[in-house]
Write a protein that holds these residues in place. Structure first.
Motif, PDB file in Angstrom:
ATOM      1  N   LEU A 185       0.824  -1.206   0.000  1.00 40.81           N
ATOM      2  CA  LEU A 185       0.000   0.000   0.000  1.00 40.81           C
ATOM      3  C   LEU A 185       0.858   1.255   0.000  1.00 40.81           C
ATOM      4  N   ARG A 186       1.924   1.226   0.777  1.00 36.26           N
ATOM      5  CA  ARG A 186       2.821   2.388   0.841  1.00 36.26           C
ATOM      6  C   ARG A 186       3.456   2.655  -0.522  1.00 36.26           C
ATOM      7  N   ARG A 189       0.713   4.092  -2.854  1.00 37.75           N
ATOM      8  CA  ARG A 189       0.283   5.450  -2.536  1.00 37.75           C
ATOM      9  C   ARG A 189       1.392   6.470  -2.735  1.00 37.75           C
ATOM     10  N   ARG A 190       2.615   5.999  -2.905  1.00 40.26           N
ATOM     11  CA  ARG A 190       3.727   6.875  -3.266  1.00 40.26           C
ATOM     12  C   ARG A 190       4.026   6.816  -4.755  1.00 40.26           C
ATOM     13  N   ASP A 191       3.123   6.152  -5.494  1.00 41.20           N
ATOM     14  CA  ASP A 191       3.215   6.033  -6.951  1.00 41.20           C
ATOM     15  C   ASP A 191       4.458   5.297  -7.427  1.00 41.20           C
ATOM     16  N   GLU A 195      -0.712  -0.322  -8.733  1.00 41.41           N
ATOM     17  CA  GLU A 195      -1.710  -0.984  -7.899  1.00 41.41           C
ATOM     18  C   GLU A 195      -0.995  -1.869  -6.889  1.00 41.41           C
TER      19      GLU A 195
END
Length: 380
Positions: A185-186, A189-191, A195
């Motif tokens: 997830l980290r 969410r940091r691109d 996914e």
């Protein structure tokens, strides 16, 4: 006016309930050490883990001292003396207790996935399948640890090996899985990645491959771990054929049943089939497929089913087809029932809850099934 449910943070409420439950059990154990701790908590929960971790047939607790024995006669004598005796494996009492804990933990996981903002589609379910296989394989590492000869040193000694013994291993695998979820997830969410689900599945696959590589290394470098690939091939082949056959039979005869679960239903059928087929092959067909050993049912429910089979069917039939096949039948019927119960409405109204329950059904089948399959594959 806001209701109590609106004013109370559910995560804090769950944590408070967990702490209160632990404190209540601890207080009971301190107030009634023999009745609550020795004759209940230790006998049914920690004692079996202790005996398993020391590769003993039983652990005996008397006057606060625990002794482990490897002779069945000694275990029976201790029980006859009224001492508290715990044996590796599950009992109906422990399985009921673990079921209650599982339901409570499922509620906590549901709150967790809501807080993380995940679990609303099917991709997470499929991404977690490698972790379920990893859990079963990791349990076989402990089985291999127990198979080390008496004059050799085990790779994982007590108490560290307790972390990979059932049911503690479920917590261990959960922590590993949670760490992988948070990391993926980290990254998403940091691109760093687009996914998180593919990365999560990759981490689980790596953990599985490393564990299998370790078992393969033991089979190559030691005499106490062997390799019987026919068990692996037959279990996966028969289980896959059964799962696919039943799934497409349902799709053809009653397609509405598959509408809700979709391919998740196929995964559930496959997981339960792996557990059932592994049990049948290891219990009844070991010699027929070239295995120089034979296993017996350890779980109480499995043992009850086997006992009922030997009571209902005559020895002439049991000698031909064995007594473990009803366990496979029950597994497949229950999996089909789950598919029938979880229709499209349930997934639309409570997607996270539905996927979480589906994952729980997958784990209780594929986890022990993978262990039984790999344990026989490596002759442990």
């Amino acid at each position: 006016m806001a209701s109590i449910a609106d004013r109370v943070d559910p995560v804090r409420a769950w944590l408070a309930a967990a702490v209160a439950g632990v404190l209540a059990i601890a207080a009971g154990a301190l107030a009634f050490p023999r009745a609550i701790y020795t004759n209940f908590l230790w006998k049914y929960f920690w004692g079996p883990i202790d005996a398993d971790a020391h590769n003993a047939l039983c652990a005996v607790r008397a006057d606060g001292v625990v002794r482990r024995f490897g002779e069945s006669e000694t275990c029976r004598a201790a029980a006859a003396q009224g001492l508290t005796v715990a044996e590796p494996g599950y009992t109906l009492v422990s399985e009921a207790g673990y079921a209650v804990v599982l339901l409570f933990m499922l509620a906590g996981v549901l709150l967790l996935v809501r807080r993380l903002g995940i679990g609303t589609d099917r991709r997470l379910f499929f991404a977690l399948i490698p972790f379920t296989l990893f859990g079963g394989a990791l349990r076989v590492v402990e089985d291999a640890n127990d198979a080390v000869p008496a004059d050799a040193t085990a790779a994982i000694s007590y108490p560290a090996n307790a972390l990979i013994i059932s049911p503690v291993i479920y917590l261990t695998v959960f922590v590993v899985t949670l760490a992988a979820i948070l990391l993926s997830l980290r990254l998403a969410r940091r691109d760093v990645i687009s996914e998180f689900e593919p990365a999560l599945a990759g981490m689980g696959t790596v953990a599985l491959v490393v564990t299998l590589a370790y078992l393969a290394f033991l089979s190559y470098s030691t005499e106490f771990v062997a390799f019987y690939p026919q068990m692996l091939v037959l279990t996966l082949g028969i289980a896959s054929a059964l799962a696919v056959g039943i799934y497409y039979a349902i799709d053809r005869l009653a397609p509405a049943l598959n509408a809700g679960t979709g391919l998740i239903g196929l995964a559930i059928l496959w997981a339960q089939a792996v557990d059932g087929v592994a049990n049948v092959l290891a219990s009844d067909w070991a010699q027929a497929i070239g295995l120089p050993f034979q296993y017996s049912a350890k779980h109480p429910i499995n043992a009850i089913i086997v006992g009922a089979t030997t009571t209902v069917f005559p020895p002439s039939i049991i000698d031909v087809i064995g007594d473990s096949w009803p366990f496979l039948l029950v597994k497949l019927v229950l999996a089909t029932g789950v598919i029938w119960l979880f229709d499209e409405t349930i997934f639309e109204e409570s997607p996270r809850y539905s996927y979480l329950l589906m994952l729980a059904v997958l784990v209780v089948g594929l986890g022990p099934g993978t262990r039984d399959m790999l344990r026989a594959t490596f002759g442990i």
